[in-house]
Design an enzyme around this catalytic site. Sequence first.
Site, PDB file in Angstrom:
ATOM      1  N   LYS A 282      10.634  -2.889  -2.864  1.00 17.16           N
ATOM      2  CA  LYS A 282       9.630  -3.421  -1.950  1.00 17.16           C
ATOM      3  C   LYS A 282       9.759  -4.939  -1.907  1.00 17.16           C
ATOM      4  O   LYS A 282       9.900  -5.580  -2.952  1.00 17.16           O
ATOM      5  CB  LYS A 282       8.211  -3.065  -2.403  1.00 17.16           C
ATOM      6  CG  LYS A 282       7.988  -1.578  -2.674  1.00 17.16           C
ATOM      7  CD  LYS A 282       6.567  -1.353  -3.167  1.00 17.16           C
ATOM      8  CE  LYS A 282       6.341   0.088  -3.563  1.00 17.16           C
ATOM      9  NZ  LYS A 282       7.073   0.451  -4.782  1.00 17.16           N
TER      10      LYS A 282
ATOM     11  N   MET B 277       4.318 -13.147  -7.408  1.00 17.99           N
ATOM     12  CA  MET B 277       4.437 -12.952  -5.960  1.00 17.99           C
ATOM     13  C   MET B 277       3.614 -13.972  -5.189  1.00 17.99           C
ATOM     14  O   MET B 277       2.979 -13.657  -4.176  1.00 17.99           O
ATOM     15  CB  MET B 277       4.017 -11.519  -5.577  1.00 17.99           C
ATOM     16  CG  MET B 277       4.867 -10.447  -6.257  1.00 17.99           C
ATOM     17  SD  MET B 277       4.162  -8.778  -6.164  1.00 17.99           S
ATOM     18  CE  MET B 277       2.876  -8.907  -7.419  1.00 17.99           C
TER      19      MET B 277
ATOM     20  N   ASP C 200      14.149  -0.868  -8.263  1.00 23.11           N
ATOM     21  CA  ASP C 200      13.436  -1.823  -7.424  1.00 23.11           C
ATOM     22  C   ASP C 200      14.336  -2.959  -6.967  1.00 23.11           C
ATOM     23  O   ASP C 200      15.436  -3.165  -7.489  1.00 23.11           O
ATOM     24  CB  ASP C 200      12.255  -2.424  -8.204  1.00 23.11           C
ATOM     25  CG  ASP C 200      11.071  -1.474  -8.268  1.00 23.11           C
ATOM     26  OD1 ASP C 200      11.071  -0.476  -7.538  1.00 23.11           O
ATOM     27  OD2 ASP C 200      10.156  -1.741  -9.069  1.00 23.11           O
TER      28      ASP C 200
END
Length: 546
Positions: free
Chosen positions: A300, A413, A278
């Site tokens: 991502k 996030m 990742d």
Amino acid sequence: MNTFPLFFKLEDRKVLIVGGGEVALRKADLLSRAGACITILAPDISHELQALLTDSKHEFIYENYNKTYMSGARVIIAATDDETLNHQIHADATELNIPVNVVDTPHLCDFIFPAIIDRNPIVIGISSNGKAPVLARLLRARLETLIPQGYGKLAKLAGEFRSEVKAKIPTLTGRRQFWERAFEGQVSQLMFAGNETEATAQLQADLDSTAAAISKKSDDTDSVRESDAIKNVAPDESEKSLPAVGEVYIVGAGPGDPELLTFKALRLMQQADVVFYDALVSPQVLDLCRRDADKVFVGKKRSNHTVAQLGINELLVNHAKQGRRVVRLKGGDPFIFGRGGEEIESLRAHNVPYQVVPGITAANAAASYAGIPLTHRDHSQSVRFVTGFLKAGAPNSNFKSFLNTDETVVFYMGLHSLARLTEGLVDAGRSSETPIAIVSNASMSNQQVLTGTLATIVAKQEQAQLPTPALLIMGDVVSLHHDLAWYNLQNQQHSQNSDDIAKNWLREGSRGEAVKQPIDQQAHALSMVANLATQQGDGLEQLIVD
């Protein structure tokens, strides 16, 4: 070499230790694990020693040293701080031809206690011949990370099969080749994964197929050597019993600092054929993967997905079906907003074997490295992990569930949604003076921490521009950061001056009495999350710990 390494059999053998203090305790602890019958000779014997040696085969003699107590001893340890007495013990033991060790006095030692790596029955001793014992311990620590605990179980399994292997494979060369295949193949991998029953069955199947191959070759031609049969036929036969697919390891890479990886994560990373990693996996962690493994970025970033989740699931399945060992390397922990559950659902649906290795999640790392306890007995009795992104079209109704001032909330996030989150929380009824922190690049050398309140943090971030990856910690415990911060302090951007700290409610007693003394850092042990229970919300994904 200056000394020759030997391993003593001390099971039910007498070992005399002269001394009853801390040094004697350390030696007795090691010797008791080897099954020795330990005699402690000293006028004063510590309670810790008495608590350690409770078996009736051990003996305590509350007297001063006397040579007569050496009778029958296999080895002798002098663990006193009396130099004259230590010399006398050494002289007496030498006269009786009994090996003696005078602790921390190398020239009076017939043998040395090494730094020990214990994977019973596998035991490794490391010695510097008394020149640099601290260095020997450091080397031991490094080796501990490279040698799984499963090696001990693997050795025990080999011991159980030893007689049968000897009977079915008569020659030394044939047995060596068989064991090399077992220790480097599927048997060892099953044992390291904790599948002892499957490992036993696999070893039995490999042995039976190898014996059958030897017998078949012997029947076909007397000129074919047994070792040739093992090399040329046994692999083909035994491979039929191996799984048709490889295995997938879902590995938590932690917050970025490679020293926070688990031993198991490191071992699996170093045996991978291919690594799918990742965006949150640090270069330092990625460098620890097997050098010649294929490394494929599938990260991502917000709405920019290099590979869609369904595509990642397909990659894992396809590469495992090719017989490859696949590492899915995820920042933080795979099961905390890491979509690890979705990936193993796909693997399970395709009958692909897998293992999951937990990692230190970003919330734990950020809190610890920022000096912000997620829980605190006086100020926060629970912690909640929440994603900063709402589901498509979902209203902000869940903000009303964050009004509990006795709870710490961590937003993953959430940096790009900071303005929306703070506004929604205040509109829902949370005080605008609620402390909040942004922790950027947690645990890394460029970690930064910015603290403020729901009313001020947006403006402070517009000025500071802390980068991602970052998470938000909200709750009254954030005010402890000023006192408890310890890591990379030059990059900390405190929002509070000394006057603000003096007025902080956390400096008041539980009934409001003023506390004049500064908070004692020793008193605020970081309370980390022990159990995580998932709870699905209508608008926000969240985890709650009570």
